[in-house]
Design an enzyme around this catalytic site. Structure first.
Site, PDB file in Angstrom:
ATOM      1  CG  ASP A 182       3.992  -9.253  -0.915  1.00 61.06           C
ATOM      2  OD1 ASP A 182       3.226 -10.178  -1.259  1.00 61.06           O
ATOM      3  OD2 ASP A 182       3.910  -8.099  -1.354  1.00 61.06           O
TER       4      ASP A 182
ATOM      5  CG  ASP B  54       0.035 -12.791  -2.423  1.00 58.17           C
ATOM      6  OD1 ASP B  54      -0.742 -12.300  -1.569  1.00 58.17           O
ATOM      7  OD2 ASP B  54       0.323 -12.201  -3.478  1.00 58.17           O
ATOM      8  CD  GLU B  55      -0.077  -8.789   2.678  1.00 59.68           C
ATOM      9  OE1 GLU B  55       0.334  -7.701   3.102  1.00 59.68           O
ATOM     10  OE2 GLU B  55      -1.162  -8.917   2.076  1.00 59.68           O
TER      11      GLU B  55
END
Length: 393
Positions: A9, A102-103
């Site tokens: 993350d 973003d993960e």
């Protein structure tokens, strides 16, 4: 053999991207979002200490943290950096799933035979930060659920490794809100009967949970017990989504054509939000009765909101349709897609608009796309045999 699943993350990704291009923002309480009536898309840890959270109205956030600096998001910058991170991970990891902008989930099962899994992941994390300048947190465990919860906990502590024998001791003391599928309603429901920790939840009979919250009850019980067999799905970047409508009889009825376009936009926009995409390019296609085919496109700010896309589509149609011949087909394509975790463009839309879209999407997901539609687009029938849905990957 037990699985080794990594969850990565990127820490306050939008904020970190902005600070990468402007070091003066370091240490400043920063809010990424729209104007006074907009909502928070992301915020720095400095702002979070005052109680500011994502999806909070900007006005409320500024009341909590009046010294915060508010910036409009640069989705193109975020998308570019996300693409760079994706390439770094894909080059090194055997199986990668990009869950959002973003993960990421990585399946590195078997890596420990040749190279310690935690050491390998640490070196990957160092490579990402070195090449992009962006901070991240990761957790390594036996499945996606535990790894994701681990990253949340790691942000306050450090990167975590949670081996199989430590899964339940790790989960037990945590709040049930840490489980990804537990929203506010489920939390309130379970809290009222004294279920607030994962340990208490894990000790309940799964049948009771199923009676309380429906079919998700068993799944929730499994997650509370650290059980998650969902695989890491290999990531493939979608290029565009599109739909076409072929008329049974050629038409020149402008009002009818625009109503159908509105319905087509509504369907594609719902699909964008359901799959967590934002689009930056709108393309209109028309085919005349003599089979001449023309297209026109325009670039727009990243969005998945019907009202924004409808305006761009109708404007393009007015510019494209000039020959006043009957049409046999119209089509729409949304391309230039980027992943986003937000249902609509939080940089532009208001709290009221966000709530409206969330309510509409919830009804569509539960009762079907045509359960609620804009009056202007009611002429579009998504289930007719004339509709062709194209997915280009």
């Amino acid at each position: 053999m037990g699985r080794s699943i990594v969850h990565i993350d990127m820490n306050t990704f939008f904020v970190s991207c902005e600070r990468l291009t402007n070091s003066e923002l370091n240490g400043v309480p920063l809010i990424i979002g729209g104007g006074d009536r907009g909502v928070v898309a992301s915020c720095s840890y400095e702002a979070r200490t005052f109680g500011v959270r994502s999806a909070m109205p900007i006005k409320m956030a500024l009341r909590l943290c009046p010294q915060a600096k508010v910036m409009k998001g640069d989705m193109e910058l975020y998308s570019t950096l996300s693409h760079t991170i994706t390439e770094i991970i894909q080059e090194k990891a055997p199986i990668v799933e990009k869950a959002s902008i973003d993960e990421f989930y990585l399946d590195i099962t078997g890596m420990d035979k040749f190279y310690g899994s935690y050491k390998w992941t640490s070196e990957l994390a160092q490579t990402i930060t070195k090449e992009t300048g962006l901070p991240l947190t990761f957790a390594l465990s036996v499945n996606k659920t535990v790894s994701k919860i681990g990253t949340g906990e790691g942000k306050q502590k450090q990167n975590l490794e949670i081996p199989e024998h430590m899964v339940q001791p790790f989960l037990n003391p945590l709040s049930i809100q840490k489980i990804p599928m537990v929203g506010d309603k489920t939390f309130q429901l379970l809290s009222r009967i004294g279920i607030r920790t994962i340990q208490t939840l894990s000790e309940m009979p799964s049948e009771v949970l199923q009676q309380m919250i429906g079919k998700n009850g068993t799944e929730l019980w499994k997650k509370a017990n650290g059980i998650d067999h969902n695989p890491v799905e290999p990531y493939t970047e979608r290029k565009s989504i599109s739909t076409e409508h072929t008329f049974s009889q050629d038409t020149i009825d402008i009002i009818k054509l625009k109503r159908i376009l509105v319905g087509m936009v509504e369907k594609l926009a719902f699909q964008l939000r359901s799959e967590q995409w934002l689009t930056s390019t709108v393309v209109i296609k028309i085919r005349y009765a003599n089979f001449d085919t023309e297209t026109k496109q325009c670039r727009i700010a990243y969005t998945s909101a019907d009202h924004t896309l409808t305006k761009n589509v109708t404007d393009l149609f007015d510019k494209l349709y000039q020959r006043r011949m009957r049409l046999r087909l119209i089509g729409i394509r949304f391309s230039g897609l980027v992943r986003g975790t937000y249902q609509i463009n939080l940089f532009e839309d208001t709290e009221e608009m966000l709530s409206l879209y969330q309510a509409i999407d919830k009804m569509k997901s539960r009762y079907g796309f045509d359960a609620v539609m804009r009056c202007a687009g009611a002429s579009f029938k998504p289930n007719t045999k004339n509709e062709i849905l194209k997915r280009k990957v």
